[in-house]
Design a protein around this motif. Structure first.
Motif, PDB file in Angstrom:
ATOM      1  N   THR A 575       0.832  -1.204   0.000  1.00  0.00           N
ATOM      2  CA  THR A 575       0.000   0.000   0.000  1.00  0.00           C
ATOM      3  C   THR A 575       0.867   1.255   0.000  1.00  0.00           C
ATOM      4  OG1 THR A 575      -0.108   0.021   2.409  1.00  0.00           O
ATOM      5  CG2 THR A 575      -1.863  -1.154   1.239  1.00  0.00           C
ATOM      6  N   LEU A 576       0.208   2.395  -0.172  1.00  0.00           N
ATOM      7  CA  LEU A 576       0.891   3.674  -0.023  1.00  0.00           C
ATOM      8  C   LEU A 576       1.470   3.805   1.384  1.00  0.00           C
ATOM      9  CD1 LEU A 576      -1.756   5.991  -1.708  1.00  0.00           C
ATOM     10  CD2 LEU A 576       0.581   5.668  -2.534  1.00  0.00           C
ATOM     11  N   ASN A 577       2.655   4.342   1.457  1.00  0.00           N
ATOM     12  CA  ASN A 577       3.298   4.564   2.746  1.00  0.00           C
ATOM     13  C   ASN A 577       2.642   5.749   3.463  1.00  0.00           C
ATOM     14  OD1 ASN A 577       5.124   4.303   4.843  1.00  0.00           O
ATOM     15  ND2 ASN A 577       6.907   4.180   3.489  1.00  0.00           N
ATOM     16  N   GLU A 578       2.935   5.901   4.738  1.00  0.00           N
ATOM     17  CA  GLU A 578       2.449   7.062   5.471  1.00  0.00           C
ATOM     18  C   GLU A 578       3.019   8.326   4.835  1.00  0.00           C
ATOM     19  OE1 GLU A 578       3.401   6.583   9.571  1.00  0.00           O
ATOM     20  OE2 GLU A 578       2.616   4.528   9.647  1.00  0.00           O
ATOM     21  N   LYS A 579       2.193   9.365   4.827  1.00  0.00           N
ATOM     22  CA  LYS A 579       2.522  10.562   4.053  1.00  0.00           C
ATOM     23  C   LYS A 579       3.850  11.180   4.475  1.00  0.00           C
ATOM     24  CE  LYS A 579       0.433  14.790   2.267  1.00  0.00           C
ATOM     25  NZ  LYS A 579      -0.792  15.634   2.224  1.00  0.00           N
ATOM     26  N   LYS A 581       6.410   9.881   5.310  1.00  0.00           N
ATOM     27  CA  LYS A 581       7.555   9.050   4.932  1.00  0.00           C
ATOM     28  C   LYS A 581       7.771   9.021   3.417  1.00  0.00           C
ATOM     29  CE  LYS A 581       7.016   5.988   8.931  1.00  0.00           C
ATOM     30  NZ  LYS A 581       6.771   4.594   9.403  1.00  0.00           N
ATOM     31  N   VAL A 582       6.988   9.812   2.699  1.00  0.00           N
ATOM     32  CA  VAL A 582       7.043   9.790   1.237  1.00  0.00           C
ATOM     33  C   VAL A 582       7.836  10.989   0.721  1.00  0.00           C
ATOM     34  CG1 VAL A 582       5.693   9.919  -0.885  1.00  0.00           C
ATOM     35  CG2 VAL A 582       4.879   8.534   1.025  1.00  0.00           C
ATOM     36  N   PHE A 583       8.745  10.716  -0.216  1.00  0.00           N
ATOM     37  CA  PHE A 583       9.520  11.749  -0.901  1.00  0.00           C
ATOM     38  C   PHE A 583       8.862  11.940  -2.264  1.00  0.00           C
ATOM     39  CE2 PHE A 583      13.591  13.397  -2.792  1.00  0.00           C
ATOM     40  CZ  PHE A 583      13.768  14.444  -1.901  1.00  0.00           C
ATOM     41  N   PHE A 584       8.083  12.998  -2.415  1.00  0.00           N
ATOM     42  CA  PHE A 584       7.130  13.101  -3.515  1.00  0.00           C
ATOM     43  C   PHE A 584       7.747  13.389  -4.882  1.00  0.00           C
ATOM     44  CE2 PHE A 584       4.256  13.902   0.116  1.00  0.00           C
ATOM     45  CZ  PHE A 584       3.388  12.851  -0.105  1.00  0.00           C
ATOM     46  N   VAL A 585       9.018  13.661  -4.953  1.00  0.00           N
ATOM     47  CA  VAL A 585       9.639  13.843  -6.265  1.00  0.00           C
ATOM     48  C   VAL A 585      10.104  12.521  -6.854  1.00  0.00           C
ATOM     49  CG1 VAL A 585      10.343  16.210  -5.836  1.00  0.00           C
ATOM     50  CG2 VAL A 585      11.887  14.336  -5.240  1.00  0.00           C
ATOM     51  N   LEU A 586      10.013  11.456  -6.061  1.00  0.00           N
ATOM     52  CA  LEU A 586      10.411  10.140  -6.551  1.00  0.00           C
ATOM     53  C   LEU A 586       9.306   9.516  -7.402  1.00  0.00           C
ATOM     54  CD1 LEU A 586      12.053   8.505  -3.391  1.00  0.00           C
ATOM     55  CD2 LEU A 586      13.217   9.532  -5.368  1.00  0.00           C
ATOM     56  N   ASN A 587       9.702   8.566  -8.220  1.00  0.00           N
ATOM     57  CA  ASN A 587       8.750   7.722  -8.944  1.00  0.00           C
ATOM     58  C   ASN A 587       7.682   7.235  -7.963  1.00  0.00           C
ATOM     59  OD1 ASN A 587       7.531   5.336 -10.013  1.00  0.00           O
ATOM     60  ND2 ASN A 587       9.302   4.975 -11.313  1.00  0.00           N
ATOM     61  N   PRO A 588       6.386   7.358  -8.286  1.00  0.00           N
ATOM     62  CA  PRO A 588       5.338   6.971  -7.323  1.00  0.00           C
ATOM     63  C   PRO A 588       5.368   5.507  -6.925  1.00  0.00           C
ATOM     64  CG  PRO A 588       4.388   7.505  -9.472  1.00  0.00           C
ATOM     65  CD  PRO A 588       5.812   7.958  -9.498  1.00  0.00           C
ATOM     66  N   ASN A 589       6.025   4.658  -7.695  1.00  0.00           N
ATOM     67  CA  ASN A 589       6.175   3.276  -7.272  1.00  0.00           C
ATOM     68  C   ASN A 589       7.000   3.186  -5.989  1.00  0.00           C
ATOM     69  OD1 ASN A 589       7.862   0.476  -7.530  1.00  0.00           O
ATOM     70  ND2 ASN A 589       5.797   0.269  -8.376  1.00  0.00           N
ATOM     71  N   LYS A 590       7.778   4.223  -5.713  1.00  0.00           N
ATOM     72  CA  LYS A 590       8.606   4.261  -4.495  1.00  0.00           C
ATOM     73  C   LYS A 590       7.821   4.753  -3.284  1.00  0.00           C
ATOM     74  CE  LYS A 590      12.206   3.199  -7.026  1.00  0.00           C
ATOM     75  NZ  LYS A 590      12.758   1.817  -7.004  1.00  0.00           N
ATOM     76  N   TRP A 591       6.554   5.096  -3.482  1.00  0.00           N
ATOM     77  CA  TRP A 591       5.754   5.602  -2.364  1.00  0.00           C
ATOM     78  C   TRP A 591       5.138   4.490  -1.526  1.00  0.00           C
ATOM     79  CZ3 TRP A 591       2.284   9.631  -5.399  1.00  0.00           C
ATOM     80  CH2 TRP A 591       3.125  10.597  -5.993  1.00  0.00           C
ATOM     81  N   LYS A 592       5.426   3.263  -1.865  1.00  0.00           N
ATOM     82  CA  LYS A 592       4.767   2.142  -1.190  1.00  0.00           C
ATOM     83  C   LYS A 592       5.437   1.817   0.135  1.00  0.00           C
ATOM     84  CE  LYS A 592       7.311  -1.279  -3.989  1.00  0.00           C
ATOM     85  NZ  LYS A 592       7.778  -0.473  -5.121  1.00  0.00           N
ATOM     86  N   MET A 593       4.674   1.091   0.959  1.00  0.00           N
ATOM     87  CA  MET A 593       5.171   0.642   2.260  1.00  0.00           C
ATOM     88  C   MET A 593       6.383  -0.268   2.061  1.00  0.00           C
ATOM     89  SD  MET A 593       3.141   1.719   4.829  1.00  0.00           S
ATOM     90  CE  MET A 593       3.018   0.516   6.129  1.00  0.00           C
TER      91      MET A 593
END
Length: 593
Positions: A575-579, A581-593
């Protein structure tokens, strides 16, 4: 960049009357009806549900409320007879349930009676939904979106006599939008996958339930390998490896047999029990296994012998149950000596196919695979895929391949089908469309899928739907020549900055044409796929030509919208990681837990 104009013509799913002079019975007119609905005193729950659903939907459609009674009520001329009742018999009408099976049905007029009857498990219920759909224009597009038209005068031709049976006897679709038992009945999905969260309608509508067991779940390397390496396979390097089992080891066979039989005895609610090898197509290369597979002329010779051994014991416990195993494409040919036992079924895995094109054009080995197994004589099903498992939200440009693939399987005696998509969260792509198309094809592979697709787009997304159809067409025209279920978005689709901008114009136009909040929400959720793709490929608002701060803001907006819309699974099991903990300039596939 040019948007397409919104559709201005009236939208209706009610079939046009092409024969207005035909003699008819009138079921409802101006909110009144002379008919009652009759079901059997001893009817199963599916038939009772069918009678009540017919009454409820006729009221929604026509304003006429038809009372529902059992067949203990004195017979009258004007009755809608639903399911098995005492109204059947010589001189009235009969229903050949043996020919219809569990899922087939007959819709006909007998005198002034209107009859919808079929298989008691599901057929009568499917018949009611088909009448509402094909005769009156109801649609069930997803578990949370249906269309019920207003028809003031409901009539049925005296000549009506419609019989339908499904092309595929086992039909299961694993998308979140199908994970509802009421919707699945309306879509005629009759199977429930072994780890599906769907619960049958209470008290119970009979479905085909399956339970699955993997080698790893029964004989796990972490528990057994240190003390019993001989239980596990000899890999290509000549070493024992816990990745698979040695299927000529008698202890392994006994442990598998005991576990499966215990599960069969403990789960009387299940109809199919599947034994899966671990998640690869590797096999044991020890001398005994190699000798068996050599004699059988296939790498699955040992597997089929073990399956038959276990199947004999399963039969003693549950002679009505089916014992099934999954065959990977490496098992290209069936065993030459060992034929599947009578209670054994085989499921063929399509994981190696090229998803970019119809299988009969670009996956010749899979075509050979299903053709070879189609002559074995046992029940054959296919486990298919229709999504990028590592990027659930990325565009998957292959919708127009689905009909050809399912027709190919039907032509090769495949009669069971499981489509795996994203069953874990809302689709940010076209999961609802894919599930709807699949359900229609599994019932009737000869259906006009282009008309079905366009109607779905019009109903689901509203008058601006042609813009979304244009987007689908463009992405499929720019799809890679080859991709599979596990790959990065750039390996599936290539859009340049101008094409991405044109796609945005189309989605903007679709949003602007939305007539209500529901249409707008569905458009915006499906648009997630384009935003996800642009974020991955650094296009548009995610381009490196923009400032770091702007790219961050656009990424954060995408994240917030995904969370708000329930599009929270990036890939299978993640799932999406906690907000924070997300680096939003990265590829969104990297936003996962």
């Amino acid at each position: 960049y040019t948007p397409l104009p919104a559709e201005t013509s009236a939208f209706s799913t009610v079939p046009a009357d092409t024969d207005p002079s035909a003699p008819r019975i009138t079921i409802a007119d101006a909110g009144a009806s002379g008919y009652v609905i009759i079901y059997g005193r001893d009817a199963v729950f599916a038939e009772k549900t069918a009678a009540q659903e017919l009454s409820d939907y006729l009221f929604k459609i026509s304003g006429a409320r038809l009372s529902v009674y059992t067949d203990e009520r004195s017979e009258t001329a004007k009755e809608i007879v639903v399911g098995k009742t005492n109204r059947e018999g010589s001189g009235t009408f009969t229903v050949d349930r043996a020919a219809l099976g569990d899922d087939g049905f007959n819709i006909k007029v007998a005198g002034q009676k209107f009859v919808i009857a079929g298989g008691e498990k599901r057929g009568t219920l499917y018949g009611v939904y088909t009448f509402l759909e094909d005769f009156l224009g109801c649609r069930w597009y997803s578990k949370d979106f249906e269309l019920v038209p207003a028809v003031s005068k409901v009539t049925v031709k005296l000549s009506t006599d419609v019989t339908q049976t499904p092309a595929f006897t086992f039909r299961d679709i694993y998308w979140d939008c199908t994970q509802d038992s009421v919707f699945r009945a309306k879509a005629k999905i009759n199977g429930i996958h072994f780890d599906s969260p769907v619960k049958p309608m209470a008290p119970y509508i009979d479905v085909i339930k399956s339970a699955g067991f993997s080698f790893e779940g029964i004989i796990n390397g972490s528990d057994y390998f240190a003390e019993h390496p001989e239980y596990f396979f000899v890999d290509k390097t000549g070493n024992r490896n816990p990745g698979q089992l040695c299927l000529t080891n008698p202890v392994v066979i006994r442990l598998l047999d005991e576990y499966v039989c215990a599960q069969v005895a403990a789960r009387p609610d299940c109809d199919i029990f599947t034994l899966f090898t671990n998640d690869s197509d590797e096999v044991c290369n020890c001398p005994d296994c190699a000798a068996v597979n050599g004699a059988e002329g296939t790498c699955v010779g040992t597997l089929m012998r073990v399956v038959n051994t276990i199947a004999a014991d399963v039969y003693k416990i549950r002679p009505d149950a089916t014992f099934q195993t999954l065959i990977w494409e490496s098992g290209l040919t069936p065993p030459a000596i060992t034929k599947p036992a009578p209670n054994v079924a085989v499921q063929l895995c399509a994981i190696s196919c090229n998803m970019a094109k119809p299988y009969d054009q670009a996956s010749p080995k899979f075509c050979e695979f299903i053709k070879n197994w189609s002559t074995v004589g046992c029940k054959i099903s296919v486990w298919d895929y229709n999504i990028n498992f590592t990027n659930y939200c990325a565009p998957c440009p292959n919708i127009d391949n689905m009909d050809g693939n399912i027709r190919l399987m039907y032509a090769n005696n495949i009669r069971g089908y499981f489509m795996q998509g994203n069953a874990y969260g809302n689709s940010g792509e076209f999961g609802e469309l894919r599930a709807y198309i699949t359900a229609k094809l599994l019932w009737n592979p000869a259906c006009d899928i282009e008309a079905i697709k366009n109607e779905f787009l019009r109903a689901y997304y509203g008058p601006g739907y042609k813009n979304i159809a244009a987007y689908i067409k463009l992405t499929e025209e720019n799809a890679a020549d080859s991709f599979d279920i596990i790959c990065d978005p750039d390996k599936m689709l290539t859009l340049n900055s101008r094409q991405a901008a044109q796609c945005d114009v189309w989605w903007d136009a679709a949003e602007a044409a939305a007539q209500n909040d529901g249409q707008l929400a569905r458009i915006q959720r499906s648009r997630i796929q384009l935003r996800y793709y642009k974020a991955t490929m650094h296009l548009g608002e995610f381009s490196y030509l923009n400032s770091f701060a702007n790219i961050w803001d656009e990424g954060e907006k995408l994240y917030d919208d995904m969370q708000r819309m329930g599009v929270n699974y990036i890939c299978q099991g993640r799932t999406l990681n906690e907000k924070d903990k997300v680096f939003f300039v990265l590829n969104p596939n990297k936003w996962k837990m």
